[in-house]
Design a protein around this motif. Structure first.
Motif, PDB file in Angstrom:
ATOM      1  N   UNK A 163     -12.260  -6.798   7.404  1.00 15.18           N
ATOM      2  CA  UNK A 163     -10.997  -6.711   8.122  1.00 15.18           C
ATOM      3  C   UNK A 163     -10.012  -7.583   7.367  1.00 15.18           C
ATOM      4  N   UNK A 164      -8.792  -7.104   7.169  1.00 14.75           N
ATOM      5  CA  UNK A 164      -7.814  -7.847   6.371  1.00 14.75           C
ATOM      6  C   UNK A 164      -6.622  -8.246   7.226  1.00 14.75           C
ATOM      7  N   UNK A 165      -5.960  -9.318   6.815  1.00 18.26           N
ATOM      8  CA  UNK A 165      -4.758  -9.770   7.497  1.00 18.26           C
ATOM      9  C   UNK A 165      -3.556  -8.903   7.167  1.00 18.26           C
ATOM     10  N   UNK A 166      -2.556  -8.938   8.018  1.00 19.92           N
ATOM     11  CA  UNK A 166      -1.385  -8.081   7.849  1.00 19.92           C
ATOM     12  C   UNK A 166      -0.631  -8.351   6.551  1.00 19.92           C
ATOM     13  N   UNK A 167      -0.522  -9.606   6.184  1.00 17.96           N
ATOM     14  CA  UNK A 167       0.199  -9.938   4.936  1.00 17.96           C
ATOM     15  C   UNK A 167      -0.556  -9.416   3.718  1.00 17.96           C
ATOM     16  N   UNK A 168      -1.881  -9.573   3.743  1.00 19.41           N
ATOM     17  CA  UNK A 168      -2.677  -9.052   2.632  1.00 19.41           C
ATOM     18  C   UNK A 168      -2.567  -7.533   2.565  1.00 19.41           C
ATOM     19  N   UNK A 169      -2.559  -6.868   3.715  1.00 17.96           N
ATOM     20  CA  UNK A 169      -2.424  -5.408   3.727  1.00 17.96           C
ATOM     21  C   UNK A 169      -1.115  -4.979   3.085  1.00 17.96           C
ATOM     22  N   UNK A 170      -0.052  -5.721   3.370  1.00 20.14           N
ATOM     23  CA  UNK A 170       1.250  -5.360   2.800  1.00 20.14           C
ATOM     24  C   UNK A 170       1.294  -5.606   1.293  1.00 20.14           C
ATOM     25  N   UNK A 171       0.689  -6.719   0.849  1.00 18.16           N
ATOM     26  CA  UNK A 171       0.780  -7.086  -0.559  1.00 18.16           C
ATOM     27  C   UNK A 171      -0.183  -6.283  -1.437  1.00 18.16           C
ATOM     28  N   UNK A 172      -1.381  -6.013  -0.920  1.00 18.25           N
ATOM     29  CA  UNK A 172      -2.407  -5.383  -1.750  1.00 18.25           C
ATOM     30  C   UNK A 172      -2.388  -3.867  -1.656  1.00 18.25           C
ATOM     31  N   UNK A 173      -1.945  -3.331  -0.519  1.00 14.59           N
ATOM     32  CA  UNK A 173      -2.020  -1.885  -0.294  1.00 14.59           C
ATOM     33  C   UNK A 173      -0.646  -1.234  -0.162  1.00 14.59           C
ATOM     34  N   UNK A 174       0.359  -1.793  -0.776  1.00 11.38           N
ATOM     35  CA  UNK A 174       1.701  -1.225  -0.690  1.00 11.38           C
ATOM     36  C   UNK A 174       1.668   0.246  -1.131  1.00 11.38           C
ATOM     37  N   UNK A 175       2.123   1.135  -0.238  1.00 12.54           N
ATOM     38  CA  UNK A 175       2.125   2.557  -0.548  1.00 12.54           C
ATOM     39  C   UNK A 175       0.864   3.285  -0.137  1.00 12.54           C
ATOM     40  N   UNK A 176      -0.148   2.551   0.378  1.00 11.43           N
ATOM     41  CA  UNK A 176      -1.402   3.161   0.792  1.00 11.43           C
ATOM     42  C   UNK A 176      -1.735   2.725   2.220  1.00 11.43           C
TER      43      UNK A 176
END
Length: 427
Positions: A163-176
């Motif tokens: 499970x990932x944090x919201x900030x990590x989701x935005x930074x690592x998965x931008x566009x996905x």
């Protein structure tokens, strides 16, 4: 002569002050600045206090946080060996003993927290990896933004999920869409099953697309999965060779059933850990104690700020006394005429006190308005949190009126004690 009615007295006071508009305005400035400074300073102090308490509260007021601490010179090396293994901190036996001997224990959350490179496709960044159990999210008061958190099945079977944090989701998965994607944690593959946000910082749009700065950036994996892949040894590169650290548990969170039982539970925790450890290679943090300390500090802080700001009110009160003394001297003949027409000393005192009250109330109201605007401007310009509270307004206004009346009594009594005959002779 019948004493004047209050409304007549107010009209006369306003008329008298209107004859000296500049003098009255300058006199009110002291009160305005005093009230404004009291409200603004208390608002800034309250804002800082609430930020501290919010951070502490997020740790859980019913929780006891225990962390492994590396004691200096703890490395277990022999001779000139290039490879060293440092073993310290909390153990699985500690967790078992605490679960057995700590009273009123509701949950025990073991945690391993390390920093690893996390990669998705070509994007890579370093962040905290937290290996824990499913109850972690409940004890930490986090909430799910999308998907799910770790489950007992994940823990039981060692599932390679995260499970990932919201900030990590935005930074690592931008566009996905992160859900269902596979990310790599230092060469180990994990499937993303959920996105978690800190309850105090996350805000959501209907599409779950608003992710704020300062949000959760960690990765959460099942503790059993991590142990199967990595074990308890953690390697670090150092000059002259590699350094290995063996830490079974980096953190342990104990959740107590009620706040009233926290102090008793802390005593039991200290007894167990002292028995199990030869050295104090652990630290105990009790958020409830920190909250209480923060409240006591706030009281002292507010007293200091209020005292400093109150000096401005005293200066304003002195200004009113000086102006009223000058007014009494200028209106000596008027006072004599009123006394000759039957006005009592009480009437004279009330008349001058009414003028003082009008000055202080008017200045206090204007000061409250500026006192409310300044904290808002501070927050808008600097992002410093300020909190306007009713007690700050009430204290500032009541003190300003009280100080003004106290400093206005002497000029009023001096006017009332004038000899009518001598006053009539005054030019």
């Amino acid at each position: 002569m019948i004493s004047m009615r209050p409304e007549r007295m107010i009209k006369l006071a306003v008329k008298n002050l209107g004859q000296y508009k500049l003098r009255a305005g300058l006199t009110m400035l002291g009160i305005i600045f005093g009230v404004c400074s009291v409200v603004a300073m208390l608002s800034v102090g309250e804002g800082a206090n609430q930020e501290i308490q919010d951070k502490i509260q997020k740790m859980g007021s019913r929780n006891i946080l225990i962390k492994s601490v590396k004691v200096p010179n703890e490395e277990n090396n022999s001779g000139g060996q290039r490879t060293m293994i440092a073993s310290y901190g909390l153990t699985y036996d500690d967790a078992a003993d605490l679960a057995r001997f700590v009273p009123n224990l509701e949950a025990s959350i073991p945690i391993k927290r390390l920093r690893y490179d996390v990669q998705f496709k070509a994007r890579r960044l370093q962040t905290d990896v937290v290996a824990t159990v499913p109850a972690f999210i409940r004890v930490q008061n986090y909430r799910m933004v999308r998907g799910r958190f770790l489950t007992s099945a994940d823990e039981q079977f060692g599932a390679p999920v995260c499970v990932i944090g919201t900030r990590l989701a935005r930074m690592l998965f931008a566009g996905f869409d992160p859900l269902g994607q596979t990310l790599t944690i230092d060469r180990d593959a994990y499937t993303v099953v959920g996105i978690v946000g800190d309850i105090a910082q996350t805000e959501l749009t209907p599409q779950n697309e608003l992710w704020l700065e300062g949000e959760n950036q960690s990765v959460y994996v099942p503790l059993r999965t991590y142990l199967q892949k990595r074990g308890d040894l953690f390697a670090q590169l150092a000059e002259g060779g590699s350094t290995f650290e063996k830490i079974e548990l980096y953190e342990l969170i104990l959740s107590i059933n009620t706040q009233d039982n926290v102090v008793r539970a802390v005593d039991a925790v200290r007894r167990v850990l002292k028995k199990n450890h030869r050295k104090e290679d652990y630290s105990i943090v009790v958020p409830l104690e920190l909250i209480r300390q923060a409240r006591e500090t706030r009281k002292l802080f507010n007293i200091v700020l209020g005292s400093i700001a109150a000096i401005s009110l005293i200066v304003g009160g002195i200004g009113i006394m000086n102006i009223m003394l000058a007014t009494v001297s200028e209106r000596t003949r008027e006072i004599g005429i009123r006394r000759a027409l039957g006005a009592t000393r009480t009437d004279i005192v009330l008349q001058f006190l009414m003028e003082t009250l009008i000055l202080s109330i008017s200045g206090g109201v204007i000061g409250l308005v500026f006192g409310a605007l300044i904290p808002l401007m501070i927050t808008a310009a600097t992002d410093v949190k300020t909190v306007l509270t009713f007690p700050a307004f009430a204290v500032a206004f009541s003190v300003s009126v009280t100080v003004s009346v106290v400093f206005g009594i002497y000029p009023a009594r001096r006017a009332a004690r004038m000899d009518p005959i001598e006053a009539l002779r005054h030019e």
